[in-house]
Write a protein that holds these residues in place. Structure first.
Motif, PDB file in Angstrom:
ATOM      1  N   THR A 121      51.028  32.803  39.444  1.00 49.38           N
ATOM      2  CA  THR A 121      50.638  33.514  38.220  1.00 49.38           C
ATOM      3  C   THR A 121      50.091  34.901  38.545  1.00 49.38           C
ATOM      4  O   THR A 121      50.444  35.893  37.894  1.00 49.38           O
ATOM      5  CB  THR A 121      49.572  32.702  37.454  1.00 49.38           C
ATOM      6  N   THR A 150      46.154  37.450  26.232  1.00 48.32           N
ATOM      7  CA  THR A 150      47.074  36.338  26.467  1.00 48.32           C
ATOM      8  C   THR A 150      46.369  35.027  26.153  1.00 48.32           C
ATOM      9  O   THR A 150      45.272  35.018  25.584  1.00 48.32           O
ATOM     10  CB  THR A 150      47.601  36.355  27.916  1.00 48.32           C
ATOM     11  N   SER A 151      46.971  33.925  26.531  1.00 50.19           N
ATOM     12  CA  SER A 151      46.409  32.606  26.197  1.00 50.19           C
ATOM     13  C   SER A 151      45.141  32.329  27.000  1.00 50.19           C
ATOM     14  O   SER A 151      44.898  32.927  28.051  1.00 50.19           O
ATOM     15  CB  SER A 151      47.434  31.513  26.481  1.00 50.19           C
ATOM     16  N   LYS A 152      44.380  31.388  26.506  1.00 51.00           N
ATOM     17  CA  LYS A 152      43.114  31.031  27.145  1.00 51.00           C
ATOM     18  C   LYS A 152      43.340  30.520  28.563  1.00 51.00           C
ATOM     19  O   LYS A 152      42.574  30.834  29.486  1.00 51.00           O
ATOM     20  CB  LYS A 152      42.394  29.968  26.312  1.00 51.00           C
ATOM     21  N   ASP A 153      44.411  29.743  28.778  1.00 52.41           N
ATOM     22  CA  ASP A 153      44.683  29.178  30.103  1.00 52.41           C
ATOM     23  C   ASP A 153      44.960  30.280  31.126  1.00 52.41           C
ATOM     24  O   ASP A 153      44.424  30.262  32.244  1.00 52.41           O
ATOM     25  CB  ASP A 153      45.876  28.227  30.044  1.00 52.41           C
ATOM     26  N   ILE A 154      45.804  31.231  30.751  1.00 55.37           N
ATOM     27  CA  ILE A 154      46.134  32.306  31.682  1.00 55.37           C
ATOM     28  C   ILE A 154      44.940  33.221  31.898  1.00 55.37           C
ATOM     29  O   ILE A 154      44.678  33.675  33.017  1.00 55.37           O
ATOM     30  CB  ILE A 154      47.350  33.104  31.179  1.00 55.37           C
ATOM     31  N   GLU A 178      41.803  37.223  23.938  1.00 49.25           N
ATOM     32  CA  GLU A 178      42.891  36.375  23.447  1.00 49.25           C
ATOM     33  C   GLU A 178      43.686  37.078  22.355  1.00 49.25           C
ATOM     34  O   GLU A 178      44.786  36.652  22.011  1.00 49.25           O
ATOM     35  CB  GLU A 178      42.333  35.047  22.937  1.00 49.25           C
ATOM     36  N   SER A 179      43.135  38.146  21.783  1.00 50.86           N
ATOM     37  CA  SER A 179      43.855  38.875  20.741  1.00 50.86           C
ATOM     38  C   SER A 179      44.329  40.212  21.282  1.00 50.86           C
ATOM     39  O   SER A 179      43.826  40.702  22.300  1.00 50.86           O
ATOM     40  CB  SER A 179      42.942  39.119  19.527  1.00 50.86           C
ATOM     41  N   LYS A 194      56.229  37.819  29.040  1.00 52.93           N
ATOM     42  CA  LYS A 194      55.909  36.395  29.115  1.00 52.93           C
ATOM     43  C   LYS A 194      55.382  36.105  30.506  1.00 52.93           C
ATOM     44  O   LYS A 194      55.926  36.578  31.506  1.00 52.93           O
ATOM     45  CB  LYS A 194      57.156  35.544  28.848  1.00 52.93           C
ATOM     46  N   GLN A 198      54.271  32.069  28.362  1.00 56.70           N
ATOM     47  CA  GLN A 198      53.311  32.368  27.302  1.00 56.70           C
ATOM     48  C   GLN A 198      53.243  33.883  27.109  1.00 56.70           C
ATOM     49  O   GLN A 198      53.334  34.642  28.077  1.00 56.70           O
ATOM     50  CB  GLN A 198      51.928  31.815  27.670  1.00 56.70           C
ATOM     51  N   ILE A 200      52.096  37.662  26.725  1.00 55.99           N
ATOM     52  CA  ILE A 200      50.998  38.434  27.288  1.00 55.99           C
ATOM     53  C   ILE A 200      51.217  39.900  26.937  1.00 55.99           C
ATOM     54  O   ILE A 200      52.342  40.385  26.925  1.00 55.99           O
ATOM     55  CB  ILE A 200      50.907  38.238  28.832  1.00 55.99           C
TER      56      ILE A 200
END
Length: 207
Positions: A121, A150-154, A178-179, A194, A198, A200
């Motif tokens: 990643t 991006t997403s919370k996980d990344i 996240e926004s 992506k 996800q 980004i």
């Protein structure tokens, strides 16, 4: 000295610099790289995603191991004469008596551990940012500021490696969210892409 390189004589071969063992070793490396990359593609694993190990049937020259590791992006080379799986041979290697006599057997460890996943990643994120640096016409020593949405996980992965990313990408600051709202800030380059399937968004400003 001739007026043109085309009028020069061919250089003489210095036999003392010819190393047949090294040439055979490099031929083995090229064949293994071809097979290894084909196996990565079959397993749908991107080249930037590190994998744990590659098992091969024949030993290779120790000084050439790093080239194999780099080309296939693998952490460890294992020499295993009992390698279980015989992979399909590319068309160019169908002749069983290849130039190096290499047995076309190798096996990739395709299990991606959480640590390997994070490393992959980070590498893919770094690739996107390096392209942004080019888009913004940054010089090698230029420092930048980044905003990432991006997403919370990344975000969790990126935040855990924030200092490493700052050093490698020459980023004085990285703002994570996240926004994708930038509140009127001005940036020199922006990318929507992506990462791990996800969405980004990354904004870059030269400092």
């Amino acid at each position: 000295r001739s007026e043109s390189v085309h009028l020069e004589t061919w250089p003489r071969v210095e036999e003392k610099y010819v190393n047949p063992e090294l040439e055979i070793g490099m031929q083995k490396i090229r064949e293994l790289v071809t097979l290894g990359l084909a196996e990565r593609k079959k397993a749908n694993i991107k080249v930037r995603q590190p994998i744990a190990s590659l098992s091969v049937k024949e030993k290779i020259m120790p000084e050439l191991e790093r080239y194999l590791k780099d080309e296939i992006n693998v952490k460890e080379i294992i020499f295993d004469s009992k390698s279980r799986r015989k992979v399909g041979t590319p068309t160019s290697l169908l002749n069983s008596q290849s130039a190096s006599g290499l047995k076309t057997e190798l096996e990739l460890d395709t299990k991606i551990t959480p640590e390997l996943f994070e490393e992959g990643t980070i590498r893919e994120f770094s690739r996107i940012v390096q392209q942004l640096r080019q888009d913004a016409k940054c010089h090698f020593k230029d420092m930048v500021a980044l905003r990432v949405a991006t997403s919370k996980d990344i975000l969790g992965i990126l935040e855990r490696h924030e200092q490493e990313l700052k050093t490698f990408l020459k980023a004085r600051m990285i703002a994570f969210a996240e926004s994708g709202t930038i509140n009127g800030e001005k940036f020199d380059a922006m990318a929507e892409s992506k990462l791990n399937n996800q969405p980004i968004q990354i904004w870059l400003r030269r400092l």
